[in-house]
Design an enzyme around this catalytic site. Structure first.
Site, PDB file in Angstrom:
ATOM      1  N   TYR A  42     -35.202 -29.073 -28.225  1.00 25.01           N
ATOM      2  CA  TYR A  42     -34.647 -28.069 -27.306  1.00 25.01           C
ATOM      3  C   TYR A  42     -33.718 -28.739 -26.285  1.00 25.01           C
ATOM      4  O   TYR A  42     -32.578 -28.307 -26.081  1.00 25.01           O
ATOM      5  CB  TYR A  42     -35.815 -27.361 -26.610  1.00 25.01           C
ATOM      6  CG  TYR A  42     -35.430 -26.408 -25.507  1.00 25.01           C
ATOM      7  CD1 TYR A  42     -34.829 -25.186 -25.791  1.00 25.01           C
ATOM      8  CD2 TYR A  42     -35.690 -26.728 -24.179  1.00 25.01           C
ATOM      9  CE1 TYR A  42     -34.495 -24.307 -24.762  1.00 25.01           C
ATOM     10  CE2 TYR A  42     -35.366 -25.851 -23.152  1.00 25.01           C
ATOM     11  CZ  TYR A  42     -34.768 -24.645 -23.454  1.00 25.01           C
ATOM     12  OH  TYR A  42     -34.440 -23.787 -22.438  1.00 25.01           O
ATOM     13  N   LEU A  56     -35.681 -13.577 -20.405  1.00 26.14           N
ATOM     14  CA  LEU A  56     -34.560 -13.364 -19.480  1.00 26.14           C
ATOM     15  C   LEU A  56     -33.741 -12.131 -19.854  1.00 26.14           C
ATOM     16  O   LEU A  56     -33.304 -11.373 -18.996  1.00 26.14           O
ATOM     17  CB  LEU A  56     -33.612 -14.553 -19.606  1.00 26.14           C
ATOM     18  CG  LEU A  56     -33.461 -15.556 -18.501  1.00 26.14           C
ATOM     19  CD1 LEU A  56     -32.673 -16.748 -19.017  1.00 26.14           C
ATOM     20  CD2 LEU A  56     -32.768 -14.982 -17.293  1.00 26.14           C
ATOM     21  N   GLY A  84     -29.742 -12.989 -27.572  1.00 20.29           N
ATOM     22  CA  GLY A  84     -31.132 -13.258 -27.183  1.00 20.29           C
ATOM     23  C   GLY A  84     -31.637 -12.246 -26.166  1.00 20.29           C
ATOM     24  O   GLY A  84     -32.478 -12.556 -25.318  1.00 20.29           O
TER      25      GLY A  84
END
Ligand code: SER
Length: 312
Positions: free
Chosen positions: A137, A12, A7
């Protein structure tokens, strides 16, 4: 040290890759999305974490010592595509853990979230309380924590994670329910206006990106014998949305910040804690945030202005 990030194209990941490189690590960045411009092509691999054989063969081929597992679909987007969110977040985390075992990765760093909690937790919310998330999530983040704890107790695998508050930075995120806070800054500077999808009295835990990155890296480097648990709450500040708006307005003259709550996202926000108790992180590995709301506003607004100039 060789470090792999899943990711790496997200909010981030981009900043984490830069920080880890600055600390002298060799970083292999992976994502299902296109390669960000700050990552050289020879340090980039396309990777779908829900495809187990690809994850295992990449980990075997590149042989990282530490993996930062960031790949996930966030809460608001996750409610639009819950099945895919389960595949990416839950099965993806299982695949990453299995690949770590097969390729003898030394340590896995995991990003959990305030979204593991549901309504009614104590305020501030401690590490150990009931976990009853209302979003897919959140369900998958609880699942990831439990899987990691299992790999730790079953195989002694060095699994570590933090429960992040909503993160604020100059990079644009995708599909988070905490994004209202970030867009007040980015669109406030870029467009001079932003309409938040929440009520002005909404209050959830938030954190500025430099603190979030430092938390992940500090936890990764902490001596294992000091850690009494695998996953830690971390906290920075929890202002009401109206207070964030006032802070932006004080720094961006004439900005127009308004509120029009969206029932779906508001109900997610209302299910999250107002504030987290991060005593364990402070005691075990010396966690302490450096930025409060005003410190973040002062640091972030010039960064957003500089970024906009670069892209003009
Ligand atoms: N920032 C995340 C989201 O809004 C929560 O961890 O989904």
């Amino acid at each position: 040290m060789k470090v792999l990030i899943t990711g790496a194209g997200g909010q981030l990941g981009c900043d984490l890759a830069t920080q880890l490189k600055e600390r002298g690590h060799y970083v292999i960045a992976t994502d299902i999305a296109a390669r960000p411009t700050n990552i050289p092509a020879d340090q980039w691999h396309h990777l779908d974490v829900s495809d187990k054989s690809s994850v295992i063969s990449l980990f075997r081929q590149d042989n990282p010592e530490v993996v930062y597992h960031l790949a996930a679909i966030l809460s608001a987007r996750g409610e639009e595509i819950p099945q895919q969110t389960y595949r990416v977040n839950e099965i993806g985390t299982f695949n990453v853990l299995e690949a770590c075992r097969e390729a003898q990765v030394r340590q896995l760093m995991y990003c959990s979230s305030i979204a593991v909690f549901g309504a009614g937790t104590p305020d501030p919310t401690p590490d150990d309380t009931f976990l009853m998330p209302t979003t897919m999530y959140g369900v998958t983040k609880v699942g990831g924590e439990l899987l990691g704890n299992y790999y730790h107790s079953r195989w002694g695998f060095d699994f570590r994670g933090v429960r992040f508050p909503g993160l604020i930075s100059a990079a644009l995120p995708g599909g988070g329910t905490s994004d209202y806070a970030l867009y007040m800054y980015v669109d406030g500077v870029r467009i001079g206006a932003y309409e938040s999808f929440c009520r002005p009295d909404t209050r959830i835990p938030l954190m500025y990106m430099p603190d979030a990155l430092r938390a992940l890296i500090d936890l990764s480097e902490a001596p294992r014998e000091k850690l009494k648990r695998c996953v830690y709450n971390i906290s920075a500040f929890s202002p009401e949305a109206s207070v964030i708006a006032a802070s932006v307005a004080a720094a961006v003259p004439a900005v127009k910040l308004t509120f029009r709550p969206d029932p779906k996202r508001q109900s997610i926000l209302d299910s999250w804690p107002n504030a987290l108790d991060d005593t364990c992180a402070r005691e075990d590995w010396g966690w302490s945030p450096q930025f409060d709301l005003e410190g973040m506003t002062a640091d972030l607004i010039p960064k957003i202005r500089a970024l906009l100039k670069e892209t003009e």
